[in-house]
Design a protein around this motif. Structure first.
Motif, PDB file in Angstrom:
ATOM      1  N   ASN A  87      33.412  25.795  39.995  1.00  9.41           N
ATOM      2  CA  ASN A  87      33.747  24.974  41.160  1.00  9.41           C
ATOM      3  C   ASN A  87      34.827  23.952  40.840  1.00  9.41           C
ATOM      4  O   ASN A  87      35.715  23.677  41.654  1.00  9.41           O
ATOM      5  CB  ASN A  87      32.491  24.263  41.678  1.00  9.41           C
ATOM      6  CG  ASN A  87      31.518  25.211  42.343  1.00  9.41           C
ATOM      7  OD1 ASN A  87      31.847  26.362  42.612  1.00  9.41           O
ATOM      8  ND2 ASN A  87      30.316  24.746  42.601  1.00  9.41           N
ATOM      9  N   GLN A  88      34.760  23.373  39.640  1.00  8.99           N
ATOM     10  CA  GLN A  88      35.776  22.400  39.224  1.00  8.99           C
ATOM     11  C   GLN A  88      37.137  23.077  39.064  1.00  8.99           C
ATOM     12  O   GLN A  88      38.172  22.513  39.437  1.00  8.99           O
ATOM     13  CB  GLN A  88      35.345  21.717  37.925  1.00  8.99           C
ATOM     14  CG  GLN A  88      34.205  20.727  38.104  1.00  8.99           C
ATOM     15  CD  GLN A  88      33.629  20.231  36.795  1.00  8.99           C
ATOM     16  OE1 GLN A  88      33.670  20.921  35.776  1.00  8.99           O
ATOM     17  NE2 GLN A  88      33.079  19.024  36.799  1.00  8.99           N
ATOM     18  N   ALA A  89      37.127  24.289  38.494  1.00  9.66           N
ATOM     19  CA  ALA A  89      38.381  25.044  38.346  1.00  9.66           C
ATOM     20  C   ALA A  89      38.956  25.396  39.719  1.00  9.66           C
ATOM     21  O   ALA A  89      40.176  25.329  39.931  1.00  9.66           O
ATOM     22  CB  ALA A  89      38.136  26.313  37.531  1.00  9.66           C
ATOM     23  N   ALA A  90      38.071  25.748  40.665  1.00  8.03           N
ATOM     24  CA  ALA A  90      38.510  26.068  42.027  1.00  8.03           C
ATOM     25  C   ALA A  90      39.095  24.831  42.706  1.00  8.03           C
ATOM     26  O   ALA A  90      40.122  24.913  43.389  1.00  8.03           O
ATOM     27  CB  ALA A  90      37.340  26.618  42.840  1.00  8.03           C
ATOM     28  N   ALA A  91      38.446  23.671  42.496  1.00  7.18           N
ATOM     29  CA  ALA A  91      38.931  22.418  43.097  1.00  7.18           C
ATOM     30  C   ALA A  91      40.292  22.043  42.524  1.00  7.18           C
ATOM     31  O   ALA A  91      41.185  21.579  43.249  1.00  7.18           O
ATOM     32  CB  ALA A  91      37.922  21.294  42.849  1.00  7.18           C
ATOM     33  N   ARG A  92      40.457  22.259  41.235  1.00  9.14           N
ATOM     34  CA  ARG A  92      41.748  21.954  40.597  1.00  9.14           C
ATOM     35  C   ARG A  92      42.844  22.871  41.142  1.00  9.14           C
ATOM     36  O   ARG A  92      43.946  22.414  41.464  1.00  9.14           O
ATOM     37  CB  ARG A  92      41.628  22.127  39.087  1.00  9.14           C
ATOM     38  CG  ARG A  92      42.932  21.855  38.343  1.00  9.14           C
ATOM     39  CD  ARG A  92      42.779  22.072  36.860  1.00  9.14           C
ATOM     40  NE  ARG A  92      44.051  21.907  36.168  1.00  9.14           N
ATOM     41  CZ  ARG A  92      44.218  22.062  34.867  1.00  9.14           C
ATOM     42  NH1 ARG A  92      43.183  22.382  34.093  1.00  9.14           N
ATOM     43  NH2 ARG A  92      45.405  21.896  34.312  1.00  9.14           N
ATOM     44  N   ALA A  93      42.539  24.161  41.253  1.00 14.98           N
ATOM     45  CA  ALA A  93      43.511  25.119  41.794  1.00 14.98           C
ATOM     46  C   ALA A  93      43.877  24.748  43.231  1.00 14.98           C
ATOM     47  O   ALA A  93      45.046  24.843  43.632  1.00 14.98           O
ATOM     48  CB  ALA A  93      42.944  26.536  41.745  1.00 14.98           C
ATOM     49  N   LYS A  94      42.868  24.284  43.995  1.00 13.24           N
ATOM     50  CA  LYS A  94      43.127  23.888  45.387  1.00 13.24           C
ATOM     51  C   LYS A  94      44.067  22.688  45.448  1.00 13.24           C
ATOM     52  O   LYS A  94      44.994  22.661  46.268  1.00 13.24           O
ATOM     53  CB  LYS A  94      41.800  23.567  46.082  1.00 13.24           C
ATOM     54  CG  LYS A  94      41.972  23.246  47.562  1.00 13.24           C
ATOM     55  CD  LYS A  94      40.626  23.041  48.255  1.00 13.24           C
ATOM     56  CE  LYS A  94      40.837  22.771  49.736  1.00 13.24           C
ATOM     57  NZ  LYS A  94      39.546  22.611  50.450  1.00 13.24           N
ATOM     58  N   ARG A  95      43.830  21.701  44.557  1.00 11.46           N
ATOM     59  CA  ARG A  95      44.711  20.516  44.531  1.00 11.46           C
ATOM     60  C   ARG A  95      46.142  20.911  44.180  1.00 11.46           C
ATOM     61  O   ARG A  95      47.108  20.420  44.775  1.00 11.46           O
ATOM     62  CB  ARG A  95      44.187  19.501  43.509  1.00 11.46           C
ATOM     63  CG  ARG A  95      42.937  18.761  43.940  1.00 11.46           C
ATOM     64  CD  ARG A  95      42.679  17.535  43.068  1.00 11.46           C
ATOM     65  NE  ARG A  95      42.556  17.878  41.651  1.00 11.46           N
ATOM     66  CZ  ARG A  95      41.406  18.200  41.055  1.00 11.46           C
ATOM     67  NH1 ARG A  95      40.289  18.266  41.764  1.00 11.46           N
ATOM     68  NH2 ARG A  95      41.375  18.469  39.762  1.00 11.46           N
ATOM     69  N   GLU A  96      46.282  21.820  43.213  1.00  9.71           N
ATOM     70  CA  GLU A  96      47.612  22.250  42.780  1.00  9.71           C
ATOM     71  C   GLU A  96      48.337  23.004  43.889  1.00  9.71           C
ATOM     72  O   GLU A  96      49.528  22.785  44.128  1.00  9.71           O
ATOM     73  CB  GLU A  96      47.497  23.118  41.521  1.00  9.71           C
ATOM     74  CG  GLU A  96      47.093  22.325  40.280  1.00  9.71           C
ATOM     75  CD  GLU A  96      46.844  23.222  39.064  1.00  9.71           C
ATOM     76  OE1 GLU A  96      46.836  24.461  39.225  1.00  9.71           O
ATOM     77  OE2 GLU A  96      46.643  22.666  37.967  1.00  9.71           O
ATOM     78  N   GLU A  97      47.606  23.901  44.578  1.00  8.25           N
ATOM     79  CA  GLU A  97      48.217  24.658  45.675  1.00  8.25           C
ATOM     80  C   GLU A  97      48.592  23.736  46.836  1.00  8.25           C
ATOM     81  O   GLU A  97      49.637  23.909  47.464  1.00  8.25           O
ATOM     82  CB  GLU A  97      47.265  25.757  46.160  1.00  8.25           C
ATOM     83  CG  GLU A  97      47.174  26.959  45.237  1.00  8.25           C
ATOM     84  CD  GLU A  97      48.499  27.696  45.064  1.00  8.25           C
ATOM     85  OE1 GLU A  97      49.355  27.641  45.970  1.00  8.25           O
ATOM     86  OE2 GLU A  97      48.691  28.311  44.002  1.00  8.25           O
ATOM     87  N   GLU A  98      47.733  22.743  47.092  1.00  9.33           N
ATOM     88  CA  GLU A  98      48.013  21.786  48.164  1.00  9.33           C
ATOM     89  C   GLU A  98      49.288  21.002  47.853  1.00  9.33           C
ATOM     90  O   GLU A  98      50.128  20.771  48.736  1.00  9.33           O
ATOM     91  CB  GLU A  98      46.825  20.821  48.298  1.00  9.33           C
ATOM     92  CG  GLU A  98      46.707  20.191  49.655  1.00  9.33           C
ATOM     93  CD  GLU A  98      45.328  19.585  49.888  1.00  9.33           C
ATOM     94  OE1 GLU A  98      45.037  19.278  51.052  1.00  9.33           O
ATOM     95  OE2 GLU A  98      44.560  19.415  48.915  1.00  9.33           O
TER      96      GLU A  98
END
Length: 252
Positions: A87-98
């Protein structure tokens, strides 16, 4: 209802909408199934090893209960940490894509174009797809996460996954101990408690194996036999070790 009618019912707009809206609920079912399998196998292995050593019911209960709580907690905490890390990796990827969408929209729009071009879209249709996806930031973000990182919008809550594993482990894992509880409370009431423990555990293996087969799309009979075979092998190995080490128990 015929098999054909069942398939038609599964593909009505309402049924499809319900399946899609279920999100990650199936993840908890899988956590429960695998927790249950682990609980049954490991607890009965402990029971088998102690029974093989010829130790009394009280010792079986102590060893089994200690394993049940310690191993159940260990498995649940491992699932919690693993799911949380995902979940943390997914949240990080989401922040980067955003960030990329906010500061490099043209580059991200080109990525969407190439992703869907690779799927066979072209010409005006491709441009329309890109336009629709990039018109809504949330949709754009979800598309990039799914297509580029394989991350689905719904992520299972780590604590729910851990609880599902822990309680399934406890509920199924306590079954091999039931006969020993009865024997401890009423000595001699059921003769050798290892035999009813074997029967109860075999039934739990079969039920959990059948459920696992349904979840993963395996044939029910195959899942049942597979789980029974794994449980029997682990228990037989544990019993043999306990039996071979029986002289140590006799010297206690």
């Amino acid at each position: 209802m015929s098999h054909h009618s069942d398939h038609e019912a599964e593909h009505t707009p309402e049924a499809i909408r319900d399946r899609i809206s279920q999100g990650s609920s199936q993840d908890f079912l899988k956590d429960s199934i695998y927790g249950a399998i682990d609980g049954a196998v490991t607890t009965f292995a402990v029971v088998s090893s102690v029974a093989g050593a010829g130790l009394p019911s009280g010792i079986v209960i102590i060893m089994g209960a200690a394993n049940l709580l310690a191993d159940g907690f260990s498995m649940a905490s491992g699932n919690f940490l693993g799911t949380r890390a995902e979940n943390q990796a997914a949240a990080r990827a989401k922040r980067e894509e955003e960030h990329e969408i906010d500061f490099h929209p043209e580059g991200e729009r080109e990525e969407v174009r190439q992703i869907f071009a690779a799927k066979g879209f072209e010409g005006e249709t491709l441009e329309k797809v890109v336009e629709v996806i990039t018109a809504d930031k949330e949709r754009w973000l979800e598309t990039m996460l799914l297509e580029e990182h394989g991350i689905t919008p719904d992520r299972p809550a780590a604590w729910k996954a851990a609880l599902a594993t822990f309680f399934a482990f406890l509920i199924i894992g306590v079954i091999p101990l039931l006969a020993y509880f009865v024997d401890f409370a009423s000595p001699g009431a059921i003769g050798n408690p290892f035999l009813p423990a074997c029967i109860l555990t075999a039934i739990s293996f079969a039920v959990v194996g059948a459920l696992k087969a349904r979840v993963v799309g395996q044939r029910t009979f195959s899942g049942l036999v597979e789980t029974l075979a794994i449980g029997a092998f682990a228990s037989g190995l544990a019993y043999a070790i306990g039996y071979l080490l029986r002289p140590l128990a006799e010297n206690l």
